[in-house]
Enzyme design. Structure first.
Site, short mmCIF file in Angstrom:
data_model
loop_
_atom_site.label_atom_id
_atom_site.label_comp_id
_atom_site.label_asym_id
_atom_site.label_seq_id
_atom_site.Cartn_x
_atom_site.Cartn_y
_atom_site.Cartn_z
CG HIS A 266 -1.82 1.17 1.34
ND1 HIS A 266 -3.13 1.16 0.92
CD2 HIS A 266 -1.59 2.42 1.80
CE1 HIS A 266 -3.66 2.35 1.11
NE2 HIS A 266 -2.76 3.13 1.67
CD GLU A 267 1.48 3.56 3.83
OE1 GLU A 267 1.62 4.61 3.17
OE2 GLU A 267 0.51 3.34 4.58
CG HIS A 270 0.26 6.25 -0.75
ND1 HIS A 270 -0.74 6.99 -1.36
CD2 HIS A 270 -0.35 5.56 0.24
CE1 HIS A 270 -1.91 6.74 -0.75
NE2 HIS A 270 -1.69 5.87 0.21
CD GLU A 296 -5.89 5.43 -0.03
OE1 GLU A 296 -5.06 6.33 0.21
OE2 GLU A 296 -6.06 4.44 0.69
#
Lengths: 501, 501
Positions: A266-267, A270, A296
């Protein structure tokens, strides 16, 4: 001075702001990673001082005049230059609408409410938080009116995170999500009633240093650039960009290989977005992320769309087995089932890919009603429970697992929640388009050729920064307006797969 | 405004500067420890921006006026307040003496010379550096004249590091060092001619993570406060203070346990000084280190006076043997001999406790002559070789191991070198006094009761900050003026011990 000279002055000023903001983010990153316990107070003072310096730079009269002057001469600028001036002015106009006293009061209210929230959640005491939330709702209504009294206040607040997004557009797509998910939730409930979930192969005993090395290996494989980034440990995973380097954090759970893996994916999504912004335009709107929803979309793409796919585990499981011999007996099937477990639950951050969006719908509908004056804070906890029953069919036994679970409202962040589901929509729509254009995307993923997909995202999303607002960016990238249909198709396929097992 | 209100305003401004300086130091610390390779350029830009912001704060007209006004009303302030005003004004007067164009030129010259120096050292090409050094010498003479044209320019430059130190005082003590060390060097040379040194027990194979844990254990034992400090790895060991936390770095050499240990003891001495400053006065002169010489006294105390003593190894060797079973056969005698090896050599940073000071004398005499106009840069390399022969009896085979070894002159730091030997003098004098007052200091060290000594230093040195200038601080702490005698007595004992082996 000529318009071109003025533009050059603007760029220098924005770059100075960028550098001060970079230092501020390093102070914050260090606070979450390496700061000794005894230095918390002195760090708060440093962050306060640098925030003030940054605010002075943002509100320097010569800078404001410069931006206004340039905004009247957009015709004398190149297309790219005009983007920088347009977006800078849009942002400044919002900031200028609020006088210094209001800004100070707002920031003090938020700081107080956040610390009250920590205690209220611990003690399961919504009544303690309620008066603070009331003040914050009133404040956000004042803020919205100060920025633009002619528009729906919720729409004005929403734009802080999703510039240019109209409320009717948001309601349309979220309405599609609501309509599409209701029948899916019933089917998910039926799946859960039929049989218990088997034990997850990702639960066991996985040493932290081994997890660290494994996560670095996975992130390198998907294209996260460690020459311009890092991964460290912190209590709560987050990502930040300090100048030209993107830093991620995760938390290692010895008993659960999946926790750090999915938070890292997830990170890293980003982080890879930030790494793909135009380095020549760093600190300018053209070199800055488009919106929270678009941001996102990149994290959800790698965490969910890719990271929970069967093709991904076809690729990853052999790699994981080399790192962790205990995984030897695990099958791709068993791992896929574990990482795609779906079940209505109380906590948003622990919920699955499908029901997550219902947690967001609930918050969107409640916060819109709060800001619109149709719901009072005193009735919020009860309204939460009712909506949980309506949307998810479950009712939390206390407010800790209900209305008190998220910090956002106590931090004054109204309009933030919808960007999570927008990210899910955009991610699904982008991947559907990429799959059409790149051919068999599963084969690409199975072969570990992630750079094909990353390059596509760089080309369609990353490099544009704020050149286009999110709606236009997505339409240019995918050929059609943002819609809930791709996400619903994706989730429908997942649920069908669960049903057929 | 009343004088008291003015003082409060001064404190707030200095605290703001402290916080910005803290952020700047974090940017620099991170650059040496955790910054990804690709982000070097963007970090330089952040450091530049924050340095500018800090400079603007230091030269804000309202601040300068405030300080001048307060300096005329010292009588209306408390003793402590007057210290803050006196030292702030002293510092500002030096800065104000230089106009902005000169400061910019100086900083550009230094940046250029430093990067030329890196190449010149690599290529053993002093001629490439010489023209840049000439410019820097001329610049430093201009700077000294701008600050105070009535005094010896070298004394004016020296005061940047050692405020209030008179050149004749420095010459007196360094003269004592020179006179005392000359016969010792002859004896050290004789020791070396008599027999080769035995193999050091600290050379071997010591895993980095084990060294890390061991160093943390040692630093905790001597009193470094990890709740307000850290130790990390970097290419070159250094220490820095970011607000209220003191951070050290070291470099781990797998084949040499001593390298990281002694560099950690040294940096921890700096760190414990910073940790002992008055926390209520942080960012004010009263809460800031007195001088570089005093700072160095604290690092040399733990590195040399304590860290190379027999009593210290009586304490440490059993601890070290638990951490590193390979040390089992080592005796305290053998380790002490290894860490006290003395031998004239070319490189200052690798030299021993005694001859180190001759390296400093050489630099002091040469830089004084350069600034005084008695030596030309063109003759510097030759002068270096001659002085090496005179003082140490060895001549480096090339300039890499001679005049090109240190960055200080290329960085414009004239007057800095003597502070290293001042630190050695002060350390010896402080420990001699502490031993008189605290009783059997060897017994204290052998028992690992380091806090007794640390508390004594806190009381006599740390907590005073800049309340007294270094000369007065040392005299108050030890009852007599700074002198070379204690250091010479200490070294004499060491050499005698070596001779008797």
């Amino acid at each position: 001075m000529s318009t071109q000279n003025n533009y050059t002055t603007l760029v220098r000023h924005l770059q100075r702001c960028r550098d001060i903001a970079g230092a501020l983010r390093l102070l914050e990153w260090d606070q979450e990673t390496y700061l000794p316990d005894g230095a918390v107070e002195s760090r708060a003072s440093q962050i306060g001082a640098l925030s003030e310096v940054l605010h002075e730079q943002h509100t320097a009269p010569h800078f404001l005049d410069l931006v206004d002057e340039l905004a009247e001469r957009l015709g004398e600028l190149s297309f790219e230059q005009a983007v920088d001036v347009r977006e800078t002015k849009w942002q400044l106009d919002r900031e200028r609408a609020l006088d210094a006293a209001l800004v100070r009061e707002r920031s003090e209210q938020r700081a107080t409410a956040r610390s009250v929230w920590i205690k209220a959640r611990r003690d399961d005491n919504f009544a303690a938080l309620a008066p603070h939330l009331e003040k914050i709702v009133a404040m956000e209504r004042r803020v919205a009116a100060a920025i633009d009294a002619t528009r729906d206040p919720y729409e004005v607040l929403l734009e802080a995170y999703e510039p240019g997004l109209r409320l009717d557009r948001l309601e349309t797509v979220l309405g599609e999500v609501r309509a599409g998910l209701q029948p899916l939730v019933a089917r998910i409930r039926a799946v859960n009633e039929r049989a218990p979930w088997p034990a997850s192969p990702l639960l066991g005993d996985f040493a932290e240093d081994k997890q660290l090395a494994f996560n670095r290996q996975v992130l390198t494989a998907i294209g996260f650039d460690f020459a311009n980034g890092r991964i460290d440990a912190s209590a709560h995973p987050f990502s930040t960009t300090i100048g030209s380097d993107s830093r991620l954090t995760t938390r290692y759970d010895r008993s659960d290989l999946g926790y750090a893996l999915y938070s890292s994916l997830h990170e890293a999504g980003h982080g890879m977005y930030e790494q793909g912004l135009d380095p020549q335009a760093r600190g300018l709107p053209r070199g800055s992320a488009c919106s929270l929803g678009v941001h996102e979309s990149q994290s959800r793409l790698w965490e969910n769309q890719i990271g929970r796919s069967r093709a991904f585990w076809d690729y990853l499981l052999p790699v994981a087995k080399q790192a962790f011999p205990a995984l030897a007996p695990a099958s791709v099937d068993a791992v896929c089932l574990a990482v795609n477990r779906m079940e209505p639950s109380f906590i948003r951050t622990e919920s699955d890919e499908a029901t997550y969006n219902l947690h967001i719908l609930l918050r969107f509908e409640l916060e819109r009603a709060l800001i619109g004056g149709d719901l009072h804070v005193g009735d919020l906890a009860q309204a939460w429970r009712e909506k949980m029953r309506d949307l998810l069919g479950v009712v939390p036994p206390d407010d800790r697992q209900g209305v008190l679970q998220d910090v956002h409202w106590s931090a004054g962040e109204f309009g933030y929640f919808p960007t999570y589901t927008l990210g899910n929509l955009y991610a699904a729509q982008l991947l559907e388009t990429a799959a059409t254009e790149l051919g068999d995307i599963d084969a690409v993923v199975r072969a570990g050729e992630f750079s094909v997909l990353l390059c596509w995202m760089r080309d369609r999303i990353h490099r544009w920064g704020q050149t286009w607002r999110a709606a236009e960016l997505i339409e240019r990238a995918t050929g059609s307006a943002a819609s809930a249909a791709p996400l619903l198709r994706h989730l429908e396929r997942k649920v069908e797969w669960l049903e057929q097992r």
